[in-house]
Design an enzyme around this catalytic site. Structure first.
Site, PDB file in Angstrom:
ATOM      1  CE  LYS C  84       1.958  -3.209  -3.087  1.00 16.10           C
ATOM      2  NZ  LYS C  84       1.319  -2.001  -2.532  1.00 16.10           N
ATOM      3  CD  GLU C 106      -5.604  -0.122  -7.276  1.00 13.65           C
ATOM      4  OE1 GLU C 106      -4.364  -0.183  -7.272  1.00 13.65           O
ATOM      5  OE2 GLU C 106      -6.296  -0.301  -6.261  1.00 13.65           O
ATOM      6  CB  SER C 373       8.821  -3.591   0.126  1.00 10.31           C
ATOM      7  OG  SER C 373       9.411  -2.914  -0.961  1.00 10.31           O
TER       8      SER C 373
HETATM    9  C1  LIG Z   1       7.868  -4.073  -3.903  1.00  8.91           C
HETATM   10  C2  LIG Z   1       7.016  -2.903  -3.607  1.00  8.91           C
HETATM   11  N1  LIG Z   1       7.372  -2.087  -2.610  1.00  8.91           N
HETATM   12  C3  LIG Z   1       6.643  -1.010  -2.306  1.00  8.91           C
HETATM   13  C4  LIG Z   1       5.502  -0.672  -3.009  1.00  8.91           C
HETATM   14  C5  LIG Z   1       4.772   0.576  -2.646  1.00  8.91           C
HETATM   15  O1  LIG Z   1       3.518   0.349  -2.106  1.00  8.91           O
HETATM   16  P1  LIG Z   1       3.216   0.709  -0.605  1.00  8.91           P
HETATM   17  O2  LIG Z   1       3.554   2.126  -0.386  1.00  8.91           O
HETATM   18  O3  LIG Z   1       1.749   0.441  -0.476  1.00  8.91           O
HETATM   19  O4  LIG Z   1       4.017  -0.173   0.253  1.00  8.91           O
HETATM   20  C6  LIG Z   1       5.084  -1.499  -4.058  1.00  8.91           C
HETATM   21  C7  LIG Z   1       3.864  -1.215  -4.841  1.00  8.91           C
HETATM   22  O5  LIG Z   1       3.557  -1.839  -5.809  1.00  8.91           O
HETATM   23  C8  LIG Z   1       5.859  -2.642  -4.359  1.00  8.91           C
HETATM   24  O6  LIG Z   1       5.529  -3.475  -5.365  1.00  8.91           O
END
Ligand SMILES: Cc1ncc(COP(=O)(O)O)c(C=O)c1O
Ligand SMILES: Cc1ncc(COP(=O)(O)O)c(C=O)c1O
Lengths: 391, 271, 391, 271
Positions: C84, C106, C373
């Site tokens: 993020k 948010e 992620s």
């Molecule tokens: C660790 C993590 N992966 C994935 C996501 C999913 O978000 P996005 O689809 O924008 O990657 C989030 C959302 O909070 C997250 O915290």
């Protein structure tokens, strides 16, 4: 009085049972560590698994706040959230190459335990972690992580149920299984060759730091400030600067609530040389040589001894021994949060607090590096309690 | 020849193995420890290993850890322990006394001062479990110079090279650690211990005492028969009075019986 | 039907009140983003503050477990614990250069909120974070961190008290303050130009990934697997590979307890095109166009819409939409813990679970990259509850 | 000329500003909404903005959010809302009806079908708060083709360029959003609103209605006197029955009084 001496400090004060293991470890380290294979594997893992090099971050807002340039060596970004993985990965790899099948260790803040089980899983070694019952209680989040990662947690009830007692218990365990099990010592303490091994693995911090500051500033820093108890993150950062006499080195220990005998972990302030856990070092003890319990809100600094090398460097005058009190530490957390959006570990916040509270030590043109040893995730509860009262 | 050497000579003459009882002094109070030593000596202990409690006894198991903790809480100090030797001697106790403690205690007191005090009080030697041969210099020499023995330990993990190094410096007797572990561990199989005894006896004529995990007459018998010159029993005694801490004196008869049994196990020496 | 379209998806479906802010943002982004000054500052912060580049880790044990080569792109090592920050830093810098004084946003998992307040503090902007009451409850650790860092937390009680409601509330707030305040959108959702801006800032993931895999393997991977709801981490990773038709791209959404209507967040499985929060996208809705509440244990995937670009890529067939069920996700956490000593975020564990449970999609010679992620610190409680029952 | 245009002509002739009452249909039940509209029309509302509830009404404040939630919970659907128009017409209500809803509702139903249904039911126009001019093509054209007005909005944040773009497409009237915020916000200062009215009136002869935050007769007076062609009042009415949800019908007298007051505020038009 032979090996692993730093001035008068160090040595191998252990039961005869453990001598074979220490000698085997010393031999293995000297033989395996320099090999290209080991170096490649170790540094490959540090890079790809650990996330090295960690950045050297110019903390602009914090610098403005204190009035001189402050860089943070970001060990908090290392996988697991502290510098501990540097050492854990190194020793786990070594243990694997020595044919060991199991790792044991102790942990206080949980950071080293966490690093050990991570390294253990990577290397396919089982992990068992001794932890004082009081530390289990106050570092619950790390305990849970270690459990999830598959470590066996052994609560230590003896003594005050803190780090010192856990180290003793791990040494006892090791006496019963040293042929197949490696004691993955978490700091630059314990009998030779541990202080040397740990400092060697941690010195990657200082090596990077030196290269990075030269790139950014074209010169070495005026000062490096690190917190510590055993001294592993401090030595890791200091090592390549020991011979650079122009670089002031500050070692900040846990002052605790106050420097009074029962409320502190500041062994350099009211300690004396003594032998504990296999090594001669600066130690908090009574006049008979009984070890005095240390006290600080930072579990990771809550050890009554300072490792032999840092003991020596302070005695020599090369490193300045300092301390920060609990209250200063919590306030320092707040400053770092506001200025840089970073929540430091309570241990790390000792170094930050020292910089904040000792303007007399730094001048406007100084370039100061704080070894930002870990992130504060594990301490959130304690920090919240300080700022918002019990909730 | 000092009390210790005489004791071994005497036992050898009587074809007996030695029985050394290990006690942490001051647990749970000084009076009891004094009485305990007396009882042990009167009921079969040939010599006494007198432990000075240390806050962090890393070679000790839970029983002796608790003993140290209680003794320290009761206010015992190294000086009081040393005075206890004098008290025992003045009560007429002739058994050799080996002072055991972790290295930090004599280190902080000053090693020379420590040696002088215990010598003066009437001890025959010292045993420092966390002072391996590598660290024993110059302390071993100082000990000999003060007319005391420095008891060195040998473990199942000790290599042949180190075994020889240690035996070269051995004085009084060598302390064979029977197992890989801490005091109070259970001695499950004696095969390692027996091999250790054989190895040591092949290289030295210095008496070899075996300790750690010995709690039964049969243990003593087996070890003595295998060539050990004696056994050390410690936690097994502490365990008995530990269960009667309200009035540990009540435990003395049982301890006496146990000491007698152990000594019986030392008696049938076949050489 | 004009700007910011991806096939039929996208657009700017907002109140006239907000149009000026979106157009201003679009203009500012196009003008400022390409400048050397911005690039230098942005990438400097990503490197020194964020810890980029994040490693590409060859997960040897995990690979052995699944039977083909798996690399992890380690966004969990980014400062704050997830991808993020890439976006938050970029937008905060942009907002600062636009003269904004305040950030609102948010958050569901709390990861984006955390990244926003970090970026806000760095840039000297105040931060206010809207969060559904249910998410506040289940992501307490991140809430506490945001508070400590000085963010104002605004609990959102409307609707189901989850992400969708928090987005609505933030849009409402923005309508009242858009002249001075930047809405720091957290994923590739919302009205144009947000999806483009967020994807651009996140594409650093894919750029690094490409270079790293070429260095390590001499070729592009056979597959990239990413979890997502809005799609920011997935698009960040996919972007530089969209034209490389040989690279299979898998997008794993939150299957929830089961695919049944009330227990899932799998918009690609039972959604249809619709407009929510300013954008036309794949959406979970009833036959009247009322938005259906999504449900998954991963707060960060708990959004009923898929961003316009990922909606389009899936419709086109370039990306394969997939899902993982809650149970599979928790099991995947366990596998990653044991094999690699890493505790993934529940969101991330969706991608891992897909790889574990779909051997038919991968062959022995495949090189697969999982976009890792985020780390699971925020989810420890939920994971413990799954493995050890309520405690 | 349709009902809406006739209404404005009529009001202009009588030197009156228009009073449009905004109601979310089906809150808390259909019967009440029908009665509410009747009451409003009988007591001073010149036209009705009939809201089709949406699950995520992002331009609405807490009062209308709650209204949508209640209506949806009560089972209201877009089709039922459209049928309501027919019911109102069959009750003899002649006031122009503007259907308001978020874009997803007509999008999912199919925009053409949606237009046809509301036209057939008797509505005069649509207002879609999340369909700005940029997205209005081709929907605006389709609306005109079906003989309906697409009401466009202008906000304090609308630039001059966009203002002109919007006015070029304006049909029926333009809806001036009085403040930066959501429905139900308090209108604190009218200076921005007055400037907005001046700007708009300088460029167009299309009627300009002002909405958001209007709850008092004085608000209406000020705005009408400043040149607005009418005001929109919505949350202020919902707020009254919201406090009597057990039996909202009890709130109708007070709502009637309020409508009458607002209309009074619209009457002194000075041009
Ligand atoms: C660790 C993590 N992966 C994935 C996501 C999913 O978000 P996005 O689809 O924008 O990657 C989030 C959302 O909070 C997250 O915290
Ligand atoms: C974040 C952090 N910093 C510092 C320390 C202190 O250890 P050392 O002195 O070995 O660096 C610890 C120990 O747990 C720690 O967790």
């Amino acid at each position: 009085m032979t090996k692993g001496r730093f001035g008068r400090y160090g040595g191998m004060y252990v039961s005869e049972i453990l001598m074979h293991a220490l000698l085997e470890l010393e031999e293995a380290f000297e033989r395996i560590y320099p090999t290209e294979e080991f170096q490649k594997e170790f540094h490959g893992l540090l890079r790809d698994y650990g996330g090295r090099p960690t950045p050297l971050y110019y903390a602009r807002n914090f610098s403005k706040h204190v009035g001189f340039k402050v860089y943070l060596k970001r060990e908090d970004l290392l996988c697991g959230g502290s510098h501990k993985l540097n050492n854990a990965l190194g020793q786990a790899l070594l243990a694997k190459k020595m044919g060991k099948r199991r790792l044991i260790t102790e942990t206080a803040a949980g950071q080293h335990g966490l690093a050990t089980v991570m390294a253990g899983n990577i290397c396919g070694l089982k992990t068992e972690i001794f932890m004082g019952v009081k530390d289990i209680e106050r570092q619950a989040s790390n305990v849970n992580k270690m459990k999830l990662l598959g470590a066996k947690i052994k609560p230590v009830k003896t003594g005050a149920g803190v780090l010192k007692d856990a180290v003793s218990e791990t040494l006892r365990e090791w006496a019963s299984c040293s042929r197949t099990t490696h004691y993955l010592m978490g700091s630059t303490v314990g009998p030779h060759p541990f202080p040397t091994i740990v400092a060697t693995f941690q010195s990657v911090i200082g090596q990077e730091l030196k290269q990075q500051i030269l790139e950014k500033e074209g010169r070495v820093p005026d000062a490096i400030v690190a917190c510590g108890s055993g001294g592993s993150n401090a030595l890791g950062a200091f090592k390549p600067f020991i011979e650079e006499k122009g670089v002031r080195l500050y070692f900040v220990e846990g002052g605790g609530e106050s420097l009074g005998a029962e409320n502190s972990a500041a062994a350099f302030q009211h300690g004396s040389p003594g032998v504990l856990h296999g090594s001669l070092m600066m130690l908090m003890q009574d006049r008979w040589g009984q070890i005095r319990p240390s006290k600080t809100r930072a579990a990771g600094l809550n050890y009554p001894g300072r490792g032999p090398e840092i003991s020596h460097l302070c005695e020599e005058g090369r490193v300045k021994p300092c301390y920060a009190l609990d209250r200063e530490v919590f306030e320092a957390v707040g400053v770092m949060c506001r200025t840089e959006g970073l929540i430091p570990a309570l241990e790390t916040a000792h170094a930050i607090a020292y910089v904040l509270n000792h303007p007399e030590e730094f001048s406007r043109d100084d370039i100061v590096v704080i070894n930002y040893s870990g992130r504060g995730d594990k301490d959130i509860e304690a920090i919240l309690r300080y700022y918002y009262g019990s909730s | 020849m000092d009390l210790l050497e005489m004791k071994f000579q005497d036992l050898r003459r009587r074809c007996e193995g030695a029985h050394m009882a290990h006690v942490y002094y001051g647990d749970p109070c000084e009076e009891f420890s004094l009485k305990l030593v007396e009882t042990l000596v009167e009921n079969g202990a040939d010599m006494i290993e007198l432990g000075i409690p240390f806050s962090d006894p890393i070679a000790d198991g839970p029983i002796f850890q608790a003993a140290c903790e209680r003794a320290l809480k009761a206010g015992v100090t190294p000086v009081k322990c040393i005075q206890a030797i004098r008290k025992l001697r003045s009560k007429g106790i002739q058994a050799p006394i080996i002072v055991t403690t972790y290295f930090n205690i004599p280190y902080v007191m000053g090693f020379t001062r420590f040696l002088e005090s215990i010598k003066e009080a009437g001890a025959q030697g010292i045993l420092i479990p966390d002072l391996p041969i590598e660290e024993a210099e110059p302390y071993g020499r100082m000990t000999i110079e003060k007319g005391l023995h420095m008891i060195l330990q040998i473990a199942p993990t000790t290599s042949k090279t180190r075994l020889k190094m240690i035996l070269e410096e051995a004085s009084g007797f060598v302390y064979l650690i029977s197992l890989e572990g801490v005091t109070g561990s259970r001695l499950k199989s004696t095969s390692t211990t027996l091999r250790l005894i054989r190895n040591v006896k092949a290289y030295t004529s210095v008496p070899a005492m075996v300790g750690f995990g010995i709690s039964k007459r049969e243990n003593a018998e087996t070890l003595i028969q295998a060539g050990a010159d004696g056994v050390v029993v410690g936690s097994a005694y502490a365990k008995i009075y530990m269960e009667k801490l309200d009035n540990p004196f009540e435990a003395l008869p049982e301890i006496a019986k146990q000491a007698y049994e152990i000594k019986l196990g030392c008696k049938n020496r076949s050489f």
